[in-house]
Design an enzyme around this catalytic site. Structure first.
Site, PDB file in Angstrom:
ATOM      1  N   HIS A   1      -7.656   1.049  -6.095  1.00 45.85           N
ATOM      2  CA  HIS A   1      -7.776   0.139  -4.943  1.00 45.85           C
ATOM      3  C   HIS A   1      -8.446  -1.159  -5.421  1.00 45.85           C
ATOM      4  O   HIS A   1      -9.594  -1.446  -5.058  1.00 45.85           O
ATOM      5  CB  HIS A   1      -8.604   0.819  -3.851  1.00 45.85           C
TER       6      HIS A   1
ATOM      7  N   ASP B   1     -17.652   6.923  -0.693  1.00 44.36           N
ATOM      8  CA  ASP B   1     -16.397   6.764   0.042  1.00 44.36           C
ATOM      9  C   ASP B   1     -16.107   8.086   0.726  1.00 44.36           C
ATOM     10  O   ASP B   1     -16.775   9.101   0.472  1.00 44.36           O
ATOM     11  CB  ASP B   1     -15.281   6.366  -0.949  1.00 44.36           C
TER      12      ASP B   1
ATOM     13  N   GLN C   1     -10.211  -3.953  -3.068  1.00 43.99           N
ATOM     14  CA  GLN C   1     -11.499  -3.546  -2.513  1.00 43.99           C
ATOM     15  C   GLN C   1     -12.635  -3.872  -3.477  1.00 43.99           C
ATOM     16  O   GLN C   1     -13.678  -4.404  -3.075  1.00 43.99           O
ATOM     17  CB  GLN C   1     -11.485  -2.030  -2.229  1.00 43.99           C
TER      18      GLN C   1
ATOM     19  N   CYS D   1     -16.445   1.338   1.282  1.00 43.90           N
ATOM     20  CA  CYS D   1     -15.289   0.478   1.549  1.00 43.90           C
ATOM     21  C   CYS D   1     -14.804   0.589   2.988  1.00 43.90           C
ATOM     22  O   CYS D   1     -14.096  -0.295   3.468  1.00 43.90           O
ATOM     23  CB  CYS D   1     -14.161   0.814   0.581  1.00 43.90           C
TER      24      CYS D   1
ATOM     25  N   ARG E   1       0.877  -1.177   0.000  1.00 37.09           N
ATOM     26  CA  ARG E   1       0.000   0.000   0.000  1.00 37.09           C
ATOM     27  C   ARG E   1       0.903   1.212   0.000  1.00 37.09           C
ATOM     28  O   ARG E   1       1.736   1.374   0.907  1.00 37.09           O
ATOM     29  CB  ARG E   1      -0.911   0.011   1.229  1.00 37.09           C
TER      30      ARG E   1
ATOM     31  N   ARG F   1     -13.265  -8.835   1.912  1.00 37.70           N
ATOM     32  CA  ARG F   1     -11.862  -8.511   1.615  1.00 37.70           C
ATOM     33  C   ARG F   1     -11.019  -9.760   1.870  1.00 37.70           C
ATOM     34  O   ARG F   1     -10.118 -10.100   1.103  1.00 37.70           O
ATOM     35  CB  ARG F   1     -11.364  -7.368   2.514  1.00 37.70           C
TER      36      ARG F   1
HETATM   37  N1   CP Z   1     -11.139  -0.350   2.849  1.00 38.60           N
HETATM   38  C1   CP Z   1      -9.851  -0.397   3.219  1.00 38.60           C
HETATM   39  O1   CP Z   1      -8.934  -0.613   2.415  1.00 38.60           O
HETATM   40  O2   CP Z   1      -9.649  -0.189   4.546  1.00 38.60           O
HETATM   41  P1   CP Z   1      -8.260   0.012   5.302  1.00 38.60           P
HETATM   42  O3   CP Z   1      -7.737   1.363   4.914  1.00 38.60           O
HETATM   43  O4   CP Z   1      -8.606  -0.087   6.742  1.00 38.60           O
HETATM   44  O5   CP Z   1      -7.303  -1.066   4.865  1.00 38.60           O
HETATM   45  N1  NVA Z   2     -10.279   6.686  -0.708  1.00 40.12           N
HETATM   46  C1  NVA Z   2      -9.781   6.217   0.560  1.00 40.12           C
HETATM   47  C2  NVA Z   2      -9.915   4.736   0.666  1.00 40.12           C
HETATM   48  C3  NVA Z   2      -9.480   4.143   1.974  1.00 40.12           C
HETATM   49  C4  NVA Z   2      -9.586   2.662   2.034  1.00 40.12           C
HETATM   50  C5  NVA Z   2      -8.341   6.640   0.737  1.00 40.12           C
HETATM   51  O1  NVA Z   2      -7.551   6.497  -0.206  1.00 40.12           O
HETATM   52  O2  NVA Z   2      -8.011   7.163   1.799  1.00 40.12           O
END
Ligand code: CP
Ligand code: NVA
Length: 308
Positions: free
Chosen positions: A134, A225, A137, A266, A107, A294
């Site tokens: 992402h 989101d 997700q 998400c 990530r 997930r």
């Molecule tokens: N939805 C998601 O990716 O959550 P986290 O940021 O907690 O991993």
């Molecule tokens: N759009 C959000 C998703 C988190 C899982 C972010 O990137 O912070």
């Protein structure tokens, strides 16, 4: 090398296979304690590195648990604790980690980091979120939709709010799984045109509708989101909130979708900003199924990456 970098970069038949495999694995271990190993232990003797340059709850825990259920081992690494955060190149990091582990999940911020990791690693790399996409997700979201409503092909998905990284992966999924997507949000927060054009080139309907009430008419699924993502400047918070308030998902908006339309987010959510608690905890909401899935979807992704 089976990298899982993005939904549009993965063959539709492979994606379909992952959804089936995820549902099968979930069914097979229903009712078992979370820590119980899967019968076939497909990741036995495999070591997986999970690298986080941004915070995470779901991605971190679901990958960790999933690998362990399949008989593998994990190490969770924070970017700042690694030499990566102190000037070592991504390419060298990728080459070194490939000598220790069988798969890397990362990530990160810039998707160029992910691309470089995949270029120089000699083991599969999985995208655990970048500023732009992402994909893990949305695999869980497609699985969740199909568990509740059957095939997603030809259905109408409405994204209300910020055209962000999660929205981008939904657009990629629209092209690959064959569903229509309507985006509703302010023009300054539209999804990137490149993602819209790519989905349209695959023959699905992608609509931009500024009026959220019109947008959700006939929707099978309404998704939103957070209004401020991890990569967004905190200084933009107030402006974004002002622009996005009309796109909050509340019962009035959900009331204009199909009566049995699903609601997804998400998570993490900012309750009563992008969606009201009434919707999040209401009868159409499947947000915790998404979170659970997930785990199952990523187990299928891991198996596909490793060919096991
Ligand atoms: N939805 C998601 O990716 O959550 P986290 O940021 O907690 O991993
Ligand atoms: N759009 C959000 C998703 C988190 C899982 C972010 O990137 O912070």
């Amino acid at each position: 090398m089976n990298h899982f970098l993005d939904i549009h970069k993965t063959d539709p038949a492979a994606l379909r296979g992952m959804i089936s495999s995820a549902i099968q694995m979930k069914t097979r271990r229903a009712g078992q304690p979370r820590g119980a190993p899967d019968a076939d232990l497909p990741l036995k003797d495999r070591m997986v590195a999970l690298i986080f340059e941004k915070p995470s709850t779901r991605t971190r825990v679901s990958f960790d648990v999933g690998v362990r259920q399949m008989g593998g081992q994990t190490m969770v690494l924070s970017g700042t604790d690694m030499q990566l955060g102190h000037g070592e190149t991504i390419a060298d990091t990728a080459r070194v980690l490939s000598r220790y582990v069988d798969l890397i999940m990362i990530r990160t911020f810039d998707e160029a980091v992910l691309a470089e990791m995949a270029e120089f690693a000699s083991v599969p790399v999985i995208n655990g979120l970048t500023d732009r996409t992402h994909p893990c997700q949305i695999m869980a979201d497609v699985m969740t939709f199909e568990e509740h409503k059957g095939p997603i092909k030809g259905k109408k998905v409405v994204w209300s709010g910020d055209g962000n990284n999660v929205c981008a992966s939904f657009l990629h999924a629209a092209g690959q799984f064959g569903f229509d997507l309507t985006f509703t949000g302010p023009p300054t927060l539209d999804p990137e045109q490149e993602f819209v054009d790519l989905a349209r080139s695959k023959g699905v309907n992608i609509t931009i509708e500024r009026d959220p009430m019109k947008a959700v008419a006939g929707a099978d699924l309404v998704v939103t989101d957070t209004w401020v993502s991890m990569h967004d400047a905190q200084s933009a918070r107030e402006r974004r909130h002002n622009q996005l308030r009309p796109y909050r998902v509340d019962t009035r908006l959900m009331g204009n979708a199909k009566p049995d339309a699903l609601f997804m987010h998400c998570l993490p959510a900012h309750r009563d900003d992008e969606a009201t608690s009434e919707v999040m905890d209401g009868p159409n909401s499947v947000i915790f199924d998404e979170a659970e899935n997930r785990l199952h979807a990523q187990k299928a992704i891991l198996r596909w990456c490793l060919g096991v």
